[in-house]
Scaffold this motif. Sequence first.
Motif, PDB file in Angstrom:
ATOM      1  N   UNK A   1       3.601 -46.700  13.764  1.00 11.93           N
ATOM      2  CA  UNK A   1       4.404 -46.571  12.556  1.00 11.93           C
ATOM      3  C   UNK A   1       4.179 -47.837  11.747  1.00 11.93           C
ATOM      4  N   UNK A   2       3.765 -47.670  10.494  1.00 10.98           N
ATOM      5  CA  UNK A   2       3.501 -48.831   9.656  1.00 10.98           C
ATOM      6  C   UNK A   2       4.376 -48.777   8.414  1.00 10.98           C
ATOM      7  N   UNK A   3       4.580 -49.930   7.821  1.00  8.69           N
ATOM      8  CA  UNK A   3       5.324 -49.995   6.571  1.00  8.69           C
ATOM      9  C   UNK A   3       4.577 -49.205   5.498  1.00  8.69           C
ATOM     10  N   UNK A   4       3.255 -49.307   5.532  1.00  7.68           N
ATOM     11  CA  UNK A   4       2.445 -48.573   4.547  1.00  7.68           C
ATOM     12  C   UNK A   4       2.659 -47.067   4.680  1.00  7.68           C
ATOM     13  N   UNK A   5       2.631 -46.562   5.897  1.00 11.19           N
ATOM     14  CA  UNK A   5       2.821 -45.135   6.114  1.00 11.19           C
ATOM     15  C   UNK A   5       4.217 -44.682   5.726  1.00 11.19           C
ATOM     16  N   UNK A   6       5.226 -45.465   6.104  1.00 14.26           N
ATOM     17  CA  UNK A   6       6.599 -45.126   5.733  1.00 14.26           C
ATOM     18  C   UNK A   6       6.796 -45.162   4.222  1.00 14.26           C
ATOM     19  N   UNK A   7       6.203 -46.150   3.576  1.00  7.43           N
ATOM     20  CA  UNK A   7       6.312 -46.253   2.122  1.00  7.43           C
ATOM     21  C   UNK A   7       5.668 -45.046   1.454  1.00  7.43           C
ATOM     22  N   UNK A   8       4.502 -44.683   1.929  1.00  6.86           N
ATOM     23  CA  UNK A   8       3.802 -43.504   1.366  1.00  6.86           C
ATOM     24  C   UNK A   8       4.675 -42.250   1.529  1.00  6.86           C
ATOM     25  N   UNK A   9       5.266 -42.071   2.712  1.00  4.10           N
ATOM     26  CA  UNK A   9       6.119 -40.911   2.954  1.00  4.10           C
ATOM     27  C   UNK A   9       7.352 -40.927   2.049  1.00  4.10           C
ATOM     28  N   UNK A  10       7.958 -42.093   1.894  1.00  2.73           N
ATOM     29  CA  UNK A  10       9.157 -42.181   1.049  1.00  2.73           C
ATOM     30  C   UNK A  10       8.828 -41.921  -0.423  1.00  2.73           C
ATOM     31  N   UNK A  11       7.669 -42.369  -0.888  1.00  3.01           N
ATOM     32  CA  UNK A  11       7.283 -42.063  -2.268  1.00  3.01           C
ATOM     33  C   UNK A  11       7.070 -40.559  -2.445  1.00  3.01           C
ATOM     34  N   UNK A  12       6.539 -39.910  -1.432  1.00  8.67           N
ATOM     35  CA  UNK A  12       6.364 -38.450  -1.498  1.00  8.67           C
ATOM     36  C   UNK A  12       7.729 -37.756  -1.515  1.00  8.67           C
ATOM     37  N   UNK A  13       8.662 -38.242  -0.712  1.00  7.17           N
ATOM     38  CA  UNK A  13      10.016 -37.685  -0.710  1.00  7.17           C
ATOM     39  C   UNK A  13      10.671 -37.882  -2.072  1.00  7.17           C
ATOM     40  N   UNK A  14      10.501 -39.072  -2.649  1.00  4.93           N
ATOM     41  CA  UNK A  14      11.072 -39.344  -3.974  1.00  4.93           C
ATOM     42  C   UNK A  14      10.470 -38.430  -5.027  1.00  4.93           C
ATOM     43  N   UNK A  15       9.152 -38.245  -4.969  1.00  5.56           N
ATOM     44  CA  UNK A  15       8.474 -37.385  -5.942  1.00  5.56           C
ATOM     45  C   UNK A  15       8.995 -35.953  -5.846  1.00  5.56           C
ATOM     46  N   UNK A  16       9.110 -35.436  -4.617  1.00  6.01           N
ATOM     47  CA  UNK A  16       9.583 -34.065  -4.436  1.00  6.01           C
ATOM     48  C   UNK A  16      11.050 -33.931  -4.841  1.00  6.01           C
ATOM     49  N   UNK A  17      11.846 -34.943  -4.552  1.00  7.16           N
ATOM     50  CA  UNK A  17      13.257 -34.911  -4.940  1.00  7.16           C
ATOM     51  C   UNK A  17      13.402 -34.886  -6.455  1.00  7.16           C
ATOM     52  N   UNK A  18      12.562 -35.635  -7.149  1.00  5.71           N
ATOM     53  CA  UNK A  18      12.602 -35.634  -8.617  1.00  5.71           C
ATOM     54  C   UNK A  18      12.216 -34.255  -9.157  1.00  5.71           C
ATOM     55  N   UNK A  19      11.207 -33.632  -8.571  1.00  8.96           N
ATOM     56  CA  UNK A  19      10.790 -32.294  -9.003  1.00  8.96           C
ATOM     57  C   UNK A  19      11.925 -31.299  -8.785  1.00  8.96           C
ATOM     58  N   UNK A  20      12.631 -31.422  -7.644  1.00  9.85           N
ATOM     59  CA  UNK A  20      13.721 -30.502  -7.318  1.00  9.85           C
ATOM     60  C   UNK A  20      15.024 -30.844  -8.035  1.00  9.85           C
TER      61      UNK A  20
END
Length: 144
Positions: A72-91
């Motif tokens: 588990x890396x900070x980079x991977x978690x950050x990438x996942x959280x940005x994807x969650x943020x993007x999808x949340x904004x769309x929804x």
Amino acid sequence: MVIFSMPALSNLKWEAFAQAVVQGGPASRAYSRAYRATGNSAEVNAAKLLRNTQVAARVAELQNEVQAKTMVTVEGLTRDLFEIKRQAMIDGKYAAAVSALELIAKMHGFLIDRSEQVVMHRPAPLPTKLFELSEEEWRAQFSP
């Protein structure tokens, strides 16, 4: 990056031993599983087998594979959280988007949760007494 993995060991008992070592526990238990040995002979032979270059290389490779799968890396978690943020904004779920951004900020040190508790106790004149001194009494007793 391409990682070339070595094939399983041709000696099936060595391979079983290496797999058992990677699963955790003492090497003597891994040896006992692979060879059905017990007691001191399992300990001695497990130590010898771990010094075998082929077995040691296979154990190291298997451990690296396990580590890569669970990394588990900070980079991977950050990438996942940005994807969650993007999808949340769309929804239209802006609270979820803000929460994702807040977690990103915390992970990268831009936002730090802090709390401070200040507890003030004045000493009693004697440790056995249950009451506290007033400030004037304390100063009279303890100031130089």
